[in-house]
Scaffold this active site. Sequence first.
Site, PDB file in Angstrom:
ATOM      1  N   ARG A  48       0.750  -1.135   0.055  1.00 40.89           N
ATOM      2  CA  ARG A  48       0.113   0.075   0.014  1.00 40.89           C
ATOM      3  C   ARG A  48       0.701   1.334   0.060  1.00 40.89           C
ATOM      4  NH1 ARG A  48      -4.612  -0.894   4.366  1.00 40.89           N
ATOM      5  NH2 ARG A  48      -2.598  -2.236   5.229  1.00 40.89           N
ATOM      6  N   LYS A 145       1.260 -19.290   5.482  1.00 38.43           N
ATOM      7  CA  LYS A 145       0.534 -19.599   6.678  1.00 38.43           C
ATOM      8  C   LYS A 145       0.173 -18.574   7.457  1.00 38.43           C
ATOM      9  CE  LYS A 145       3.031 -18.513   9.710  1.00 38.43           C
ATOM     10  NZ  LYS A 145       4.297 -18.681  10.018  1.00 38.43           N
ATOM     11  N   HIS A 175       8.256 -22.703   5.464  1.00 37.56           N
ATOM     12  CA  HIS A 175       9.546 -22.485   5.031  1.00 37.56           C
ATOM     13  C   HIS A 175      10.218 -23.606   5.909  1.00 37.56           C
ATOM     14  CE1 HIS A 175       9.593 -20.350   9.003  1.00 37.56           C
ATOM     15  NE2 HIS A 175      10.916 -20.686   8.839  1.00 37.56           N
ATOM     16  N   LYS A 179      14.279 -25.961   4.835  1.00 38.80           N
ATOM     17  CA  LYS A 179      15.463 -26.106   5.494  1.00 38.80           C
ATOM     18  C   LYS A 179      16.308 -27.355   5.329  1.00 38.80           C
ATOM     19  CE  LYS A 179      13.528 -23.634   9.560  1.00 38.80           C
ATOM     20  NZ  LYS A 179      14.497 -22.522   9.928  1.00 38.80           N
ATOM     21  N   GLU A 213      12.437 -20.403  20.576  1.00 39.30           N
ATOM     22  CA  GLU A 213      13.114 -19.198  20.176  1.00 39.30           C
ATOM     23  C   GLU A 213      13.360 -18.026  21.331  1.00 39.30           C
ATOM     24  OE1 GLU A 213      11.166 -18.046  16.163  1.00 39.30           O
ATOM     25  OE2 GLU A 213       9.387 -18.572  17.339  1.00 39.30           O
ATOM     26  N   ASP A 232       0.704 -19.929  14.770  1.00 39.60           N
ATOM     27  CA  ASP A 232       1.986 -19.486  14.011  1.00 39.60           C
ATOM     28  C   ASP A 232       2.810 -20.915  13.654  1.00 39.60           C
ATOM     29  OD1 ASP A 232       3.443 -17.481  13.261  1.00 39.60           O
ATOM     30  OD2 ASP A 232       4.653 -17.620  14.925  1.00 39.60           O
ATOM     31  N   HIS A 237       4.624 -25.537  11.003  1.00 43.31           N
ATOM     32  CA  HIS A 237       6.190 -26.135  10.963  1.00 43.31           C
ATOM     33  C   HIS A 237       6.064 -27.558  11.992  1.00 43.31           C
ATOM     34  CE1 HIS A 237       6.540 -22.426   9.309  1.00 43.31           C
ATOM     35  NE2 HIS A 237       6.788 -21.591  10.441  1.00 43.31           N
ATOM     36  N   LYS A 335       8.064 -18.263  22.413  1.00 47.71           N
ATOM     37  CA  LYS A 335       8.920 -17.284  22.075  1.00 47.71           C
ATOM     38  C   LYS A 335       9.737 -16.845  23.488  1.00 47.71           C
ATOM     39  CE  LYS A 335       7.110 -15.817  17.913  1.00 47.71           C
ATOM     40  NZ  LYS A 335       8.149 -16.132  16.885  1.00 47.71           N
TER      41      LYS A 335
HETATM   42  C1  BG6 Z   1       7.327 -18.302  11.306  1.00 46.66           C
HETATM   43  C2  BG6 Z   1       6.550 -17.796  12.557  1.00 46.66           C
HETATM   44  O1  BG6 Z   1       6.803 -18.928  10.384  1.00 46.66           O
HETATM   45  O2  BG6 Z   1       8.525 -19.106  12.015  1.00 46.66           O
HETATM   46  C3  BG6 Z   1       7.682 -16.714  13.443  1.00 46.66           C
HETATM   47  O3  BG6 Z   1       5.532 -16.770  11.876  1.00 46.66           O
HETATM   48  C4  BG6 Z   1       8.732 -17.767  13.734  1.00 46.66           C
HETATM   49  O4  BG6 Z   1       6.920 -16.598  14.567  1.00 46.66           O
HETATM   50  C5  BG6 Z   1       9.508 -18.390  12.670  1.00 46.66           C
HETATM   51  O5  BG6 Z   1       9.690 -16.804  14.528  1.00 46.66           O
HETATM   52  C6  BG6 Z   1      10.656 -19.243  13.044  1.00 46.66           C
HETATM   53  O6  BG6 Z   1      11.252 -19.585  11.789  1.00 46.66           O
HETATM   54  P1  BG6 Z   1      12.933 -20.148  11.986  1.00 46.66           P
HETATM   55  O7  BG6 Z   1      13.157 -20.558  10.660  1.00 46.66           O
HETATM   56  O8  BG6 Z   1      13.475 -19.016  12.617  1.00 46.66           O
HETATM   57  O9  BG6 Z   1      12.771 -21.203  13.016  1.00 46.66           O
END
Ligand code: BG6
Length: 433
Positions: A48, A145, A175, A179, A213, A232, A237, A335
Site C-alpha cells: 500500500r 500460513k 518454510h 530447511k 526461540e 503460528d 511447522h 518465544k
Molecule cells: C514463522 C513464524 O513462520 O517461523 C515466526 O511466523 C517464527 O513467529 C518463525 O519466529 C521461526 O522460523 P525459524 O526458521 O527462525 O525457526
Amino acid sequence: MVETALADVLVLFGATGDLAQRMLLPSLYFLDADGLLPERLRVVGTARTDMSREDFQAATRKAVEERAAPEPVDEEAWRRFVARLDYVGANAAEPQGLEALKTAVCEASRPIFYLALSPSFYGSVCRGLQAAGLAGPQARIVLEKPIGRDLKSSRAINQLVGEVFSEDRIYRIDHYLGKETVQNLMALRFGNIFFEPLWNNQTIDHVQITVAETEGVGERWPYYDEYGALRDMVQNHMLQLLCLVAMEPPSDLQPDAVRTEKVKVLKSLRPFTRADAGMNSVRGQYVAGVVGGQTVAAYETERGQPSDIETFVALRVDIANWRWAGVPFFLRTGKRLPERRTQIAIQFKSVPHSIFEGAARADLMPNRLVIDLQPDEDIELILMNKAPGLGQSLRLEPLPLSLSLLHTYSGPGRRRRIAYERLLLDVICGSST
Ligand code: BG6
C-alpha cells in the site's frame, strides 16, 4: 528445469513487510548471485505504501546487506538483481486496487503472485487479480500460513482462492520444508537401513519436538495477537516435522507421494476432546525478564494491553496407527525462551533386561537419537559405552555418535541458505514438492 514452466515475473505482495524484507528479497538476491534465477525473471514488489522504484530498491539493498553480513554484498550480483526490481503501489483491499499492477505485469505470461500478507486479504487479492485480468491459466499463487483461524475460515479462504486458481497453481508455503536439515530427515530415515526396523512402538518410547526461540513478538503483534503460537508454529511447522518423523516410506519423492503419506499421519492424529485439552496441553505467555543478558519486555507491554493469546504452547499428541500406538509425541514451542533450539529427540526404550550390576545398573540409560535443526545442524545417536578403567566394578557412560553437519559441510564458499531460497526456486520452476 523445464524451460516452459519457468516464471517470468514474481509479484511480491507485502513487499515492504517483515517477511519480504528479512527473508524473501534477500533469498531472491542470493539465488540470483548463484546464477539460479531465470534470466528473464522480473521481481515486482507491491504494497500500500506509496514509494518510488528507487526507494524500494534502496530498502531492498539494506535488507540484503543485513542478511549477507558479515559478508559484503557482491556488487556484480547486486547490479544484476536490482535491474530486475520494480515497485508498484497498490491497495489489495479495494476491488479495483490491482489495476495499477496491470502495466507492470501485462507482458508476462507466467506470473507468480506471492502473498506475504495477512490471510484476511487472500480472497480480495485473488478477486482483484481476476478482475484485472492477471490470473491467467499459467499464473501461480503462493500463500503463506496461517490459511485461516479455524476450519471454517480456512475453508472459506481456500474456496475463494480455488475459484480463481486451480489447485496445481496454488503453492502453500511452509518454510520449514526448505530447511536443509528438515530435508535431511528424509535422507536419514529412508537412506539408512538400520533405523526402519527400530522406528516404531516396539523400540521407541516417545518423541519430543521442540522449537524454542529467544526472540519476542515485538512489532509483529498485530498479526501474532490474532493467531498465537498454536496457529503460528504448531499447525504448520511442527506438524510438518511430526509428519516427517512419523510417516511411512513414500513410494518416491514426487509431491503427491510424499503428501499422501503425510496426510495419513495427520488423519491418524487422535483428536483432542475438551477433557484431553486440559490434560494434554499447556499454554503460556511471556512476562518481562532477562534473555541472553538483556532485559526484555512482557508480551502485554509489546502489545500495549492485556491479551490472552499464547506465546508458548506444549502438547502431547498421539498417533493412532499400528506403528505409533502408545508412543506419545510431545510438541513444544515458545518465544522468549532461554535459548534458541529446534530439535527432534527420539527417545528409545530401555534394554529389556540389564545384565549390569551395582553402579553400572544405574548408569544404564536408554538410547536417544537427537536431531538438532537449529542453531547448529547436528545429528547425535547417544549410545552406552564402558567408561575406560581397570576398576573392579564396570561403569557405563552415554557417548554420542555424532554427525556434525556444520563441520562436515562448512568451508569457503559454503553459506547456510535461507529456507525460502529453495521454496522460491521450486515455485519459479513450477515444482510443488
Ligand atoms: C514463522 C513464524 O513462520 O517461523 C515466526 O511466523 C517464527 O513467529 C518463525 O519466529 C521461526 O522460523 P525459524 O526458521 O527462525 O525457526
